[in-house]
Design an enzyme around this catalytic site. Structure first.
Site, PDB file in Angstrom:
ATOM      1  N   HIS A 119       0.885  -1.179   0.000  1.00  0.00           N
ATOM      2  CA  HIS A 119       0.000   0.000   0.000  1.00  0.00           C
ATOM      3  C   HIS A 119       0.920   1.226   0.000  1.00  0.00           C
ATOM      4  O   HIS A 119       2.032   1.162   0.548  1.00  0.00           O
ATOM      5  CB  HIS A 119      -0.835  -0.048   1.284  1.00  0.00           C
ATOM      6  CG  HIS A 119      -1.901   0.989   1.396  1.00  0.00           C
ATOM      7  ND1 HIS A 119      -1.644   2.294   1.744  1.00  0.00           N
ATOM      8  CD2 HIS A 119      -3.235   0.916   1.233  1.00  0.00           C
ATOM      9  CE1 HIS A 119      -2.779   2.975   1.793  1.00  0.00           C
ATOM     10  NE2 HIS A 119      -3.767   2.162   1.483  1.00  0.00           N
ATOM     11  N   ASP A 196       3.283  -4.412   7.901  1.00  0.00           N
ATOM     12  CA  ASP A 196       2.078  -3.599   7.780  1.00  0.00           C
ATOM     13  C   ASP A 196       0.890  -4.543   7.942  1.00  0.00           C
ATOM     14  O   ASP A 196       0.546  -5.296   7.033  1.00  0.00           O
ATOM     15  CB  ASP A 196       2.079  -2.915   6.404  1.00  0.00           C
ATOM     16  CG  ASP A 196       0.751  -2.215   6.108  1.00  0.00           C
ATOM     17  OD1 ASP A 196      -0.193  -2.337   6.912  1.00  0.00           O
ATOM     18  OD2 ASP A 196       0.665  -1.556   5.050  1.00  0.00           O
ATOM     19  N   GLN A 199      -4.426  -4.967   6.951  1.00  0.00           N
ATOM     20  CA  GLN A 199      -5.485  -5.869   6.492  1.00  0.00           C
ATOM     21  C   GLN A 199      -5.661  -7.072   7.398  1.00  0.00           C
ATOM     22  O   GLN A 199      -6.765  -7.600   7.531  1.00  0.00           O
ATOM     23  CB  GLN A 199      -5.195  -6.337   5.059  1.00  0.00           C
ATOM     24  CG  GLN A 199      -5.348  -5.240   4.024  1.00  0.00           C
ATOM     25  CD  GLN A 199      -6.751  -4.626   4.026  1.00  0.00           C
ATOM     26  OE1 GLN A 199      -7.739  -5.300   4.287  1.00  0.00           O
ATOM     27  NE2 GLN A 199      -6.826  -3.344   3.745  1.00  0.00           N
TER      28      GLN A 199
HETATM   29  N1  PLP Z   1      -1.663  -0.610   4.603  1.00  0.00           N
HETATM   30  C1  PLP Z   1      -2.596  -1.355   4.034  1.00  0.00           C
HETATM   31  C2  PLP Z   1      -2.273  -2.741   3.565  1.00  0.00           C
HETATM   32  C3  PLP Z   1      -3.892  -0.846   3.880  1.00  0.00           C
HETATM   33  O1  PLP Z   1      -4.835  -1.585   3.312  1.00  0.00           O
HETATM   34  C4  PLP Z   1      -4.164   0.467   4.340  1.00  0.00           C
HETATM   35  C5  PLP Z   1      -5.491   1.075   4.142  1.00  0.00           C
HETATM   36  O2  PLP Z   1      -6.247   0.687   3.286  1.00  0.00           O
HETATM   37  C6  PLP Z   1      -3.144   1.193   4.943  1.00  0.00           C
HETATM   38  C7  PLP Z   1      -1.901   0.626   5.056  1.00  0.00           C
HETATM   39  C8  PLP Z   1      -3.360   2.578   5.450  1.00  0.00           C
HETATM   40  O3  PLP Z   1      -4.214   2.586   6.544  1.00  0.00           O
HETATM   41  P1  PLP Z   1      -4.702   3.969   7.173  1.00  0.00           P
HETATM   42  O4  PLP Z   1      -5.273   4.763   6.028  1.00  0.00           O
HETATM   43  O5  PLP Z   1      -5.734   3.555   8.167  1.00  0.00           O
HETATM   44  O6  PLP Z   1      -3.533   4.630   7.784  1.00  0.00           O
END
Ligand code: PLP
Length: 404
Positions: A119, A196, A199
């Site tokens: 992401h 991370d 998910q």
């Molecule tokens: N990492 C992954 C794999 C995600 O799916 C997301 C959000 O969709 C994020 C990071 C970012 O999360 P946030 O916007 O809650 O900080």
């Protein structure tokens, strides 16, 4: 405890208020569970005060509630203790915190290993660090189905590698990363591992001790908890080695005109007033989730995902992204439709009461690997049912009739 999707759905007030909504955008945000809502409401009505600084009873109660939330998060993650839990505003904030605090210790020539499936939250902060410190980024390649290709790990994780930062599961393909070889490769060269977990947390408890990683980031809102709160978990000695990122109240030992000393973790990383009620809500959501019958719930979502994939497979012009084997992925199902823009498909689906996401899903490098600009994504959690999948498939047929 036996599981029923209808009963589970009853624990989500928004879904109860919208019985005709087919909410399939859970990878973006899970709906708020009543355990979290009740905890936030009762905290705000009975214990609202700032934390850390007050000496009156109400402030002490707020402190106790906030620190209890830390213990609840630690229990969900099987962390060694609450002192390993840093509250942040979310996954993005947690990774940026680390990119600054850990990045301070890196120099030109050091390497950070990412994957092309990340992401943007686990991509852009490291590119920004590259600009600031001159570190090099190495990108683990992907197999054709979007899973990480770990066959040439030793080429990517070299003696120059200081950090491996990868997703636990892709927010596009649902592919679950095989972390063990990555952790072993990182350990062999003395590098840290950040995962991370944005998910993964939605699909059951995470065991950071068993994973053997150093840092784990996630957002509350994806775990059926409030927005505005998230976590950076760090192994005690890994956190203790880091300088703070943001400066301000709450993160100090002693401040004089000449210098400031730092509080120990986790306070060192929590400058200013934290998201107190949101953390209380997160703790309550995770406690509730911990008590759920996950084996039955996984069987339920896997059955639904299979039914969805079978239904998609017979639609003309549909290309499925990601591994097909449900043992290698979360119930996140993304696909493209020949000649139909994902946004247009989503709009037609909205007319059928189906909420799904279309676009690049903040994963443009992954989209580039697939050679597409965007995709439609349906993401399932235990409150979803056959009716949700049926409505999505019917809506897609309608979209193809109208737009194809
Ligand atoms: N990492 C992954 C794999 C995600 O799916 C997301 C959000 O969709 C994020 C990071 C970012 O999360 P946030 O916007 O809650 O900080």
């Amino acid at each position: 405890m036996s599981f029923s999707a209808a009963q589970w759905r009853g624990h989500f007030p928004l879904l109860a208020a919208h019985p005709k909504l087919h909410y399939l955008d859970n990878a973006a945000t899970g709906q708020l569970c009543e355990a979290a809502l009740d905890a936030v409401t009762s905290h705000e009505l009975q214990h609202r005060a700032n934390v850390l600084r007050g000496t009156y009873r109400l402030a002490e109660q707020a402190d106790a509630a906030y620190e209890n939330a830390r213990r609840q998060v630690a229990a969900y993650l099987n962390a060694a203790g609450p002192e390993e839990v840093v509250f942040t505003a979310g996954t993005t904030a947690a990774i940026n915190l680390l990119a600054h605090a850990f990045g301070e210790g890196l120099d030109a020539g050091d390497e950070v290993v990412l994957s092309l499936a990340e992401h943007h939250s686990n991509f852009v902060p490291w590119q920004m660090l590259r600009e600031r410190r001159g570190v090099a980024l190495r990108f683990l390649p992907l197999a054709a189905d979007g899973r990480l290709d770990l066959s040439r790990l030793d080429e990517f994780v070299s003696q120059r590698c200081k950090l491996v930062a990868v997703t636990h599961a892709s927010n596009v393909t649902g592919a679950v990363t095989d972390l063990a070889p990555l952790v072993a490769a990182a350990r062999a060269v003395g590098a840290r591992v950040l995962v991370d977990g944005a998910q993964a947390v939605q699909h059951g408890q995470v065991d950071v001790a068993a994973l053997g990683v150093d840092f784990y980031a996630f957002s509350g809102h994806k775990a059926f908890a409030p927005t505005g709160v998230g976590v950076l978990w760090g192994r005690s000695e890994a956190l203790a080695a880091l300088p703070p990122f943001l400066g301000g109240g709450g993160m100090i030992g002693r401040v004089t005109a000449g210098e400031t000393t730092w509080a120990p973790p986790p306070r060192r990383f929590e400058a200013g007033t934290p998201p107190i009620a949101q953390a209380v809500g997160l703790g309550a959501a995770l406690d509730w989730l911990r008590a759920q019958p996950w084996a039955d719930m996984h069987a339920h979502t896997a059955r639904l995902a299979q039914r969805l994939m079978d239904g998609l497979a017979v639609l003309p012009g549909l290309t499925f992204l990601g591994p097909r084997d449900l043992r290698q992925r979360l119930p996140i199902v993304s696909f493209t439709l020949a000649g139909i823009h994902p946004h247009d498909a989503c709009q037609i689906l909205d007319g059928h009461g189906v909420a799904v996401r279309g676009g690049h899903h903040c994963a443009q490098p992954l989209m580039d690997c697939f050679g597409v600009a965007g995709a439609v994504r349906a993401s399932l959690v235990p409150y979803n049912d056959e009716a949700d999948v049926g409505a999505l498939l019917a809506g897609l047929k309608d979209a193809m009739r109208k737009l194809g």
